[in-house]
Design a protein around this motif. Structure first.
Motif, mmCIF file in Angstrom:
data_model
loop_
_atom_site.group_PDB
_atom_site.id
_atom_site.type_symbol
_atom_site.label_atom_id
_atom_site.label_comp_id
_atom_site.label_asym_id
_atom_site.label_seq_id
_atom_site.Cartn_x
_atom_site.Cartn_y
_atom_site.Cartn_z
ATOM 1 N N GLU A 187 0.788 -1.069 -0.026
ATOM 2 C CA GLU A 187 0.004 0.389 0.138
ATOM 3 C C GLU A 187 0.954 1.229 0.033
ATOM 4 O O GLU A 187 0.698 2.274 -0.768
ATOM 5 C CB GLU A 187 -0.944 0.149 1.311
ATOM 6 C CG GLU A 187 -2.163 -0.983 1.146
ATOM 7 C CD GLU A 187 -3.360 -0.546 2.161
ATOM 8 O OE1 GLU A 187 -3.342 0.636 2.382
ATOM 9 O OE2 GLU A 187 -3.807 -1.490 2.759
ATOM 10 N N GLN A 193 2.502 1.776 -3.604
ATOM 11 C CA GLN A 193 1.854 1.934 -4.529
ATOM 12 C C GLN A 193 1.018 3.330 -4.331
ATOM 13 O O GLN A 193 0.938 4.239 -4.996
ATOM 14 C CB GLN A 193 0.452 1.109 -4.542
ATOM 15 C CG GLN A 193 0.887 -0.578 -5.238
ATOM 16 C CD GLN A 193 -0.116 -1.380 -4.834
ATOM 17 O OE1 GLN A 193 -0.741 -1.552 -4.047
ATOM 18 N NE2 GLN A 193 0.020 -2.369 -5.968
ATOM 19 N N HIS A 217 4.016 -9.788 -4.025
ATOM 20 C CA HIS A 217 3.931 -8.548 -4.869
ATOM 21 C C HIS A 217 5.110 -8.479 -5.876
ATOM 22 O O HIS A 217 5.946 -7.700 -5.923
ATOM 23 C CB HIS A 217 3.919 -7.372 -4.097
ATOM 24 C CG HIS A 217 2.715 -7.413 -3.282
ATOM 25 N ND1 HIS A 217 1.332 -7.110 -3.737
ATOM 26 C CD2 HIS A 217 2.341 -7.438 -1.969
ATOM 27 C CE1 HIS A 217 0.496 -7.154 -2.901
ATOM 28 N NE2 HIS A 217 1.235 -7.319 -1.536
ATOM 29 N N LEU A 263 5.963 -5.546 -8.082
ATOM 30 C CA LEU A 263 6.297 -4.225 -7.451
ATOM 31 C C LEU A 263 7.726 -4.159 -7.307
ATOM 32 O O LEU A 263 8.542 -3.341 -6.876
ATOM 33 C CB LEU A 263 5.529 -3.951 -6.268
ATOM 34 C CG LEU A 263 4.190 -3.783 -6.105
ATOM 35 C CD1 LEU A 263 3.638 -3.572 -4.837
ATOM 36 C CD2 LEU A 263 3.997 -2.521 -6.960
#
Length: 290
Positions: free
Chosen positions: A91, A94, A120, A123
């Motif tokens: 979170e 992003q 993830h 990312l």
């Protein structure tokens, strides 16, 4: 420490508000390709400033206080602390528009970084880990030292007693809002959650992997990975070797500028995080490769 008074979001030292309302303290320094660095144990981002400033000569560096560390809010939701941290970092990255980025972590931060990469991969550009922590000995120290004092306090005196446990008292002193968040918990629910979280640090059977990671998950990591060899009881060399064996595009090297066998000596002198800046030349060389 001087209390923080910053608005949520934005560059520099600030708080980021997560989707569940919890706040994570972070700092951004430098410019260029973004990287995130995560410390180990219960250390906050302050401990990484020596290393981060060296890295900021080449990159935009994101530092963050994981929840239940530093000046971030406390939170005990979810099946493990590692899963909470993984979601929080996703979170944060992003929300700040920094992904994909290079992901770096040492000691407990290495486990969190690997866990983040598993959850993830979109990312993560490249992955760098050092002082990888795992195995039964480190697991026993971490599970016992981190959770047992709070479990004992909750049994004896309820959540008011938990607030007086040194590690929790420090979190409350650095972020007074944490007292209210802590006292909202029912003692029996809190004890059950701490017992559940303790399992996060313990390997299954004769395995060395901890933190909810599996061989299959590590074998599926697609990014290039640099692993610095561990060398003491809490950061066993066989764990670094296991990561290297499992992660397809990984490289295992020994720390060129300090000896992992000196970890306990460095820890006693409170130099165990400051010395990490000596890894920066090898890290930068790896990150700048095609």
């Amino acid at each position: 420490m001087v209390p923080l008074d910053y608005d949520d979001g934005g560059p520099g030292l600030a708080f980021f508000t997560l989707s569940d309302g919890g706040r994570v303290r972070y700092e951004i320094i430098g410019s260029g390709v973004p990287i995130v660095v995560t410390p180990g144990g219960t250390a906050g981002l302050d401990e990484l400033w020596p290393m981060a400033h060296e890295l900021s000569r080449h990159y935009q560096v994101l530092l963050w206080d994981r929840r239940n560390t530093g000046r971030s809010d406390i939170c005990f939701d979810g099946p493990s602390e590692g899963q909470m941290w993984r979601q929080d970092l996703a979170e944060l990255v992003q929300g700040l528009g920094l992904g994909p980025l290079h992901v770096l972590g040492g000691s407990g931060g290495s486990r969190m970084s690997l866990f983040f990469a598993i959850g993830h991969p979109e990312l993560v550009r490249k992955l760098v880990v050092w002082n990888a922590v795992g195995g039964w000995f480190a697991g026993a120290i971490l599970a016992g030292g981190r959770y047992t004092p709070m479990i004992r306090a909750a049994w004896i005196g309820g959540m008011e007693a938990v607030a007086e446990v040194p590690q929790m008292a420090e979190l409350i002193a650095d972020n007074p809002r944490n007292r209210e968040l802590l006292l909202a918990w029912d003692p029996m629910d809190f004890i059950a959650r701490m017992k559940e979280w303790a399992r996060f640090y313990l390997p299954e059977g004769d395995k060395i992997l901890t933190g909810g990671m599996t061989e299959e998950q590590l074998s599926g990591l697609p990014m290039k990975t640099l692993i610095f060899q561990g060398g003491d009881d809490s950061h066993p060399p066989e764990l670094s070797e296991e990561y290297h064996r499992l992660i397809p595009d990984s490289r295992l090297i020994a720390p060129a500028r300090w000896d992992s066998h000196d970890w306990w000596s460095l820890w006693t002198k409170n130099e165990h995080f400051a010395v990490w800046r000596e890894l920066v030349p090898e890290i930068v060389e790896f990150l700048q490769e095609d």
